[in-house]
Design an enzyme around this catalytic site. Structure first.
Site, PDB file in Angstrom:
ATOM      1  N   SER A 162     -32.185 -58.957 -55.382  1.00 10.63           N
ATOM      2  CA  SER A 162     -32.384 -57.671 -56.074  1.00 10.63           C
ATOM      3  C   SER A 162     -31.065 -56.903 -56.127  1.00 10.63           C
ATOM      4  O   SER A 162     -30.685 -56.370 -57.176  1.00 10.63           O
ATOM      5  CB  SER A 162     -33.443 -56.820 -55.369  1.00 10.63           C
ATOM      6  OG  SER A 162     -34.702 -57.426 -55.461  1.00 10.63           O
ATOM      7  N   ASN A 165     -40.189 -67.381 -61.546  1.00  6.09           N
ATOM      8  CA  ASN A 165     -40.895 -67.333 -60.270  1.00  6.09           C
ATOM      9  C   ASN A 165     -42.406 -67.564 -60.389  1.00  6.09           C
ATOM     10  O   ASN A 165     -43.019 -68.090 -59.483  1.00  6.09           O
ATOM     11  CB  ASN A 165     -40.627 -65.991 -59.567  1.00  6.09           C
ATOM     12  CG  ASN A 165     -40.707 -64.803 -60.505  1.00  6.09           C
ATOM     13  OD1 ASN A 165     -40.230 -64.855 -61.640  1.00  6.09           O
ATOM     14  ND2 ASN A 165     -41.310 -63.732 -60.064  1.00  6.09           N
ATOM     15  N   GLN A 188     -34.906 -68.808 -57.940  1.00  7.46           N
ATOM     16  CA  GLN A 188     -35.987 -69.792 -57.821  1.00  7.46           C
ATOM     17  C   GLN A 188     -35.540 -71.204 -58.193  1.00  7.46           C
ATOM     18  O   GLN A 188     -36.344 -72.130 -58.173  1.00  7.46           O
ATOM     19  CB  GLN A 188     -37.168 -69.388 -58.711  1.00  7.46           C
ATOM     20  CG  GLN A 188     -37.847 -68.089 -58.299  1.00  7.46           C
ATOM     21  CD  GLN A 188     -38.693 -68.230 -57.032  1.00  7.46           C
ATOM     22  OE1 GLN A 188     -38.864 -69.331 -56.494  1.00  7.46           O
ATOM     23  NE2 GLN A 188     -39.213 -67.117 -56.565  1.00  7.46           N
ATOM     24  N   SER A 213     -30.968 -65.715 -53.398  1.00  8.12           N
ATOM     25  CA  SER A 213     -31.477 -65.061 -52.194  1.00  8.12           C
ATOM     26  C   SER A 213     -31.784 -66.103 -51.125  1.00  8.12           C
ATOM     27  O   SER A 213     -32.288 -67.176 -51.424  1.00  8.12           O
ATOM     28  CB  SER A 213     -32.747 -64.300 -52.557  1.00  8.12           C
ATOM     29  OG  SER A 213     -33.268 -63.662 -51.420  1.00  8.12           O
ATOM     30  N   ALA A 214     -31.527 -65.760 -49.855  1.00 11.15           N
ATOM     31  CA  ALA A 214     -31.727 -66.734 -48.773  1.00 11.15           C
ATOM     32  C   ALA A 214     -33.203 -66.953 -48.438  1.00 11.15           C
ATOM     33  O   ALA A 214     -33.602 -68.062 -48.097  1.00 11.15           O
ATOM     34  CB  ALA A 214     -30.980 -66.285 -47.518  1.00 11.15           C
ATOM     35  N   HIS A 215     -34.022 -65.907 -48.559  1.00 15.13           N
ATOM     36  CA  HIS A 215     -35.393 -66.044 -48.038  1.00 15.13           C
ATOM     37  C   HIS A 215     -36.311 -66.855 -48.953  1.00 15.13           C
ATOM     38  O   HIS A 215     -37.461 -67.108 -48.615  1.00 15.13           O
ATOM     39  CB  HIS A 215     -36.002 -64.679 -47.699  1.00 15.13           C
ATOM     40  CG  HIS A 215     -36.485 -63.865 -48.855  1.00 15.13           C
ATOM     41  ND1 HIS A 215     -37.793 -63.859 -49.253  1.00 15.13           N
ATOM     42  CD2 HIS A 215     -35.847 -63.022 -49.692  1.00 15.13           C
ATOM     43  CE1 HIS A 215     -37.943 -63.026 -50.274  1.00 15.13           C
ATOM     44  NE2 HIS A 215     -36.755 -62.512 -50.566  1.00 15.13           N
ATOM     45  N   THR A 260     -19.941 -53.527 -43.021  1.00 20.30           N
ATOM     46  CA  THR A 260     -19.784 -54.643 -42.079  1.00 20.30           C
ATOM     47  C   THR A 260     -20.735 -55.762 -42.464  1.00 20.30           C
ATOM     48  O   THR A 260     -21.922 -55.527 -42.692  1.00 20.30           O
ATOM     49  CB  THR A 260     -20.083 -54.171 -40.648  1.00 20.30           C
ATOM     50  OG1 THR A 260     -19.225 -53.067 -40.351  1.00 20.30           O
ATOM     51  CG2 THR A 260     -19.863 -55.285 -39.638  1.00 20.30           C
ATOM     52  N   CYS A 303     -43.923 -58.785 -56.606  1.00 24.53           N
ATOM     53  CA  CYS A 303     -43.289 -57.511 -56.959  1.00 24.53           C
ATOM     54  C   CYS A 303     -44.121 -56.681 -57.913  1.00 24.53           C
ATOM     55  O   CYS A 303     -43.836 -55.517 -58.149  1.00 24.53           O
ATOM     56  CB  CYS A 303     -41.923 -57.749 -57.590  1.00 24.53           C
ATOM     57  SG  CYS A 303     -40.838 -58.639 -56.513  1.00 24.53           S
TER      58      CYS A 303
HETATM   59  C1  LIG Z   1     -37.475 -63.114 -55.084  1.00 22.73           C
HETATM   60  C2  LIG Z   1     -36.718 -62.984 -56.337  1.00 22.73           C
HETATM   61  C3  LIG Z   1     -35.753 -61.985 -56.490  1.00 22.73           C
HETATM   62  C4  LIG Z   1     -35.508 -60.922 -55.442  1.00 22.73           C
HETATM   63  O1  LIG Z   1     -34.940 -61.425 -54.280  1.00 22.73           O
HETATM   64  P1  LIG Z   1     -34.817 -60.500 -52.996  1.00 22.73           P
HETATM   65  O2  LIG Z   1     -33.828 -61.199 -52.138  1.00 22.73           O
HETATM   66  O3  LIG Z   1     -36.176 -60.444 -52.389  1.00 22.73           O
HETATM   67  O4  LIG Z   1     -34.326 -59.162 -53.429  1.00 22.73           O
HETATM   68  C5  LIG Z   1     -35.038 -61.949 -57.662  1.00 22.73           C
HETATM   69  N1  LIG Z   1     -35.256 -62.841 -58.644  1.00 22.73           N
HETATM   70  C6  LIG Z   1     -36.176 -63.808 -58.529  1.00 22.73           C
HETATM   71  C7  LIG Z   1     -36.360 -64.781 -59.642  1.00 22.73           C
HETATM   72  C8  LIG Z   1     -36.943 -63.918 -57.378  1.00 22.73           C
HETATM   73  O5  LIG Z   1     -37.866 -64.866 -57.277  1.00 22.73           O
END
Ligand SMILES: *Cc1c(COP(=O)(O)O)cnc(C)c1O
Length: 369
Positions: A71, A150, A178, A197-199, A240, A329
């Site tokens: 994001s 997504n 994704q 994004s890592a998660h 940091t 979201c």
């Molecule tokens: C999850 C997602 C995001 C947002 O990632 P965050 O690290 O949670 O902010 C952005 N774009 C896509 C396509 C996603 O699936």
């Protein structure tokens, strides 16, 4: 409990966690400090992670900027490019099915006087290249599109989109969040910016990457930072560095590269197994919203059960299966993505997304579903 919501977030792999813990305990140095080993150890760890990211995307290490997630990367890149445009460059092209962090940033820029074209998508959830070409004007400076959607798992033809943008001297930003771990994400020539994004790839929450390619079109590519302050991250992102998270992200990227082929096989097999069960149990009552195999990534299935409300179904299975009706979201609105591929409100209210993981055993689905 079987977790089938891996497009919302993923678990942190034990290998990733073990690497991170060192930087939450004994290795607590500030990577920007000097003279002593505690600091240089942290700096080396951050730079090692940066190398892994650059290997994954095929870019230079100084093009990798660590952020708090996709994001932030989307906001930073899109606002940062808009901010450096001349007065006669006011037009951006994106699509109707982008992530909220792209669409809301576009709305913000519209209030600031920019014009945005939101491209339709085909029933497969992909951008039509002719429509894209037709939308480009003298005022256009940026195209921002996602690599993989997504909700549907649909794959945009980023190589061809990059060719179009390069020929027209347009910046191209790709949200690859994704796509990582599911397809080859080597950046095609012509992609100027990328977010991830890592998660979503078995790393920690709260950390991501913005890639800012140097020297696009022979011009220095210096966009405006979102966070001003210290000189961290090549002067693009002050503050940091979140060392343990960055280390976790780097490890997650390393694992994506190492286990890519193996995980592809597992995901494909899992999907085949799941689709087999769904087809057998639901027979004529199942309709697939996701496109066919080669137009989507393995492991993401969006489908409807005819005559059954998704909320009722998801609540019914919720003690054994964690899944969702679509994007995490936009839980309060019907999916704009499914609307864009032509579904009615009734069909959207029947739609369910299962997103699989190569690290999740799904054998028991046979009995549960
Ligand atoms: C999850 C997602 C995001 C947002 O990632 P965050 O690290 O949670 O902010 C952005 N774009 C896509 C396509 C996603 O699936």
């Amino acid at each position: 409990m079987i977790y089938l919501d891996n497009n919302a977030t993923t678990k942190v792999l034990p290998e990733v966690r073990d690497e991170m813990i060192k930087y939450l305990t004994e290795n607590y140095g500030n990577p920007s400090s000097k003279y002593y080993k505690l600091a240089s150890d942290s700096k080396n760890a951050v730079e090692y992670a940066r190398e892994k990211v650059s290997e994954l995307f095929g870019c230079d290490t100084d093009e990798v900027i660590f952020t708090s997630g996709a994001s932030e990367s989307n906001n930073f890149i899109i606002k940062g490019i808009a901010d450096i445009q001349e007065k006669n460059k006011r037009h951006i092209i994106t699509s109707k099915i982008e992530h909220a962090s792209v669409l809301e940033t576009m709305k913000y820029l519209e209030k600031k006087g920019f014009h945005v074209t939101y491209l339709d998508v085909t029933k497969d959830g992909t951008i039509d290249l002719k429509q894209l070409t037709d939308a480009i004007t003298q005022e256009t400076f940026l195209v921002s599109v996602m690599w993989v959607n997504n909700e549907l798992g649909s794959i945009n033809d980023i190589k061809s989109i990059a060719d179009i943008c390069r020929k027209k001297n347009l910046f191209l930003h790709v949200d690859a969040t994704q796509a990582v771990g599911k397809i080859d994400v080597t950046m095609p020539n012509g992609v100027s910016f990328l977010s991830m994004s890592a998660h979503k790839i078995y790393g920690p929450k709260g950390v991501g990457v913005a890639i800012v390619k140097k020297d696009q079109f022979g011009l220095p590519n210096r966009i405006t930072p979102l966070i001003h302050g210290g000189e961290q991250e090549n002067n693009y992102r002050a503050g940091t560095q979140c060392v343990h998270n960055i280390v976790g992200l780097g490890k997650a990227c390393e694992i994506v590269l190492r286990d890519f082929e193996k995980n592809q096989e597992i995901l494909k097999n899992h999907e085949k197994f799941l689709v087999g069960i769904l087809n057998r149990k639901l027979k004529d009552n199942i309709v697939y919203n996701s496109p066919c195999q080669d137009l989507k990534v393995p492991g993401v299935i969006n489908f409807q059960i005819k005559g059954v409300k998704n909320v009722i179904f998801l609540k019914k299975i919720s003690s054994q299966i964690a899944a969702s009706s679509g994007s995490a979201c936009s839980i309060t609105h019907p999916s704009y993505t499914l609307k864009a591929i032509g579904l009615s409100d009734e069909e959207i209210a029947q739609s369910i997304r299962f997103s699989l993981s190569p690290y999740e055993d799904i054998k028991e689905l046979e009995e549960i579903l």
